[in-house]
Design a protein around this motif. Structure first.
Motif, PDB file in Angstrom:
ATOM      1  N   ALA A 292      41.063  51.226  70.794  1.00  0.00           N
ATOM      2  CA  ALA A 292      40.651  51.394  72.197  1.00  0.00           C
ATOM      3  C   ALA A 292      41.790  51.974  73.037  1.00  0.00           C
ATOM      4  O   ALA A 292      41.559  52.867  73.871  1.00  0.00           O
ATOM      5  N   GLU A 293      42.987  51.500  72.788  1.00  0.00           N
ATOM      6  CA  GLU A 293      44.145  52.027  73.524  1.00  0.00           C
ATOM      7  C   GLU A 293      44.368  53.503  73.195  1.00  0.00           C
ATOM      8  O   GLU A 293      44.630  54.324  74.086  1.00  0.00           O
TER       9      GLU A 293
ATOM     10  N   ARG B 141      33.793  55.495  72.502  1.00  0.00           N
ATOM     11  CA  ARG B 141      33.701  54.416  73.491  1.00  0.00           C
ATOM     12  C   ARG B 141      32.453  53.571  73.233  1.00  0.00           C
ATOM     13  O   ARG B 141      32.500  52.349  73.297  1.00  0.00           O
TER      14      ARG B 141
ATOM     15  N   LEU C 127      33.099  51.320  70.249  1.00  0.00           N
ATOM     16  CA  LEU C 127      34.002  50.226  70.624  1.00  0.00           C
ATOM     17  C   LEU C 127      33.271  49.172  71.455  1.00  0.00           C
ATOM     18  O   LEU C 127      33.481  47.970  71.268  1.00  0.00           O
ATOM     19  N   ASP C 128      32.415  49.610  72.348  1.00  0.00           N
ATOM     20  CA  ASP C 128      31.650  48.664  73.176  1.00  0.00           C
ATOM     21  C   ASP C 128      30.711  47.818  72.317  1.00  0.00           C
ATOM     22  O   ASP C 128      30.511  46.631  72.600  1.00  0.00           O
TER      23      ASP C 128
ATOM     24  N   ARG D  12      41.610  60.150  75.982  1.00  0.00           N
ATOM     25  CA  ARG D  12      40.764  60.466  77.140  1.00  0.00           C
ATOM     26  C   ARG D  12      41.628  60.991  78.297  1.00  0.00           C
ATOM     27  O   ARG D  12      41.282  61.991  78.929  1.00  0.00           O
TER      28      ARG D  12
ATOM     29  N   VAL E 152      40.885  46.850  66.658  1.00  0.00           N
ATOM     30  CA  VAL E 152      39.962  47.378  67.660  1.00  0.00           C
ATOM     31  C   VAL E 152      40.707  47.671  68.958  1.00  0.00           C
ATOM     32  O   VAL E 152      40.492  48.706  69.603  1.00  0.00           O
ATOM     33  N   SER E 153      41.611  46.777  69.360  1.00  0.00           N
ATOM     34  CA  SER E 153      42.364  47.012  70.600  1.00  0.00           C
ATOM     35  C   SER E 153      43.291  48.225  70.467  1.00  0.00           C
ATOM     36  O   SER E 153      43.457  48.989  71.426  1.00  0.00           O
TER      37      SER E 153
ATOM     38  N   THR F 168      42.092  55.584  72.133  1.00  0.00           N
ATOM     39  CA  THR F 168      40.974  56.334  72.721  1.00  0.00           C
ATOM     40  C   THR F 168      41.229  56.593  74.199  1.00  0.00           C
ATOM     41  O   THR F 168      40.991  57.713  74.694  1.00  0.00           O
ATOM     42  N   ASP F 169      41.728  55.586  74.903  1.00  0.00           N
ATOM     43  CA  ASP F 169      42.038  55.766  76.323  1.00  0.00           C
ATOM     44  C   ASP F 169      43.139  56.809  76.522  1.00  0.00           C
ATOM     45  O   ASP F 169      43.080  57.621  77.447  1.00  0.00           O
TER      46      ASP F 169
END
Length: 145
Positions: free
Chosen positions: A97-98, A130, A133-134, A104, A93-94, A100-101
């Motif tokens: 998220a990384e 996002r 992920l949240d 972005r 997941v991390s 995805t950032d």
């Protein structure tokens, strides 16, 4: 060894064992070169009987202990597997998220050069990512190992 595992034999096997032991003892008494002193024989049998009696329950105790240890080991392994799964899930997941950032940031840098339709679709998909992920909950930052 016989007292340890005697209960595991069937009734027929137990009868054969008792008959065999009786035959061996009887043959030994018959073949003795000197006459048997019965008081000495009884004393010797008492020592053998005491040893047999003291280890009679040992087999059951060892089986119970082995079963308890197996359950304990199984619980430890289950906890380790659950912990490893949770750590692996959190790591994945991390990483997502990384990534995805990073996407972005790249999107924001190039947004002006895109058509409005493409830009809107990419923005929508990034927001969806996002949001997903949240919903997965908090996650630690990625650390290199």
């Amino acid at each position: 060894m016989l007292p340890l595992y005697f209960r595991e034999f069937s009734m027929i096997e137990r009868a054969k064992i008792v008959a065999g032991l009786t035959g061996v003892v009887g043959l030994g008494l018959r073949l003795m070169p000197e006459p048997v002193i019965w008081t000495h024989l009884i004393c010797e049998l008492l020592w053998s009987g005491a040893a047999t009696l003291s280890i009679t329950g040992l087999g059951d105790g060892l089986s119970e202990e082995a079963e308890r240890l197996n359950h304990q080991r199984s619980a430890i392994e289950d906890a380790a597997i659950a912990r490893a799964f949770a750590e692996g899930r959190s790591f994945v997941v991390s990483l997502v998220a990384e990534a995805t950032d990073g996407v972005r940031r790249a999107f924001e840098e190039t947004r002006a050069r895109m058509t409005p339709d493409v830009s809107a679709e990419i923005g929508r998909r990034l927001e969806e990512m996002r949001s997903r992920l949240d919903r997965l909950g908090p996650f630690p930052p990625v650390t290199a190992t």
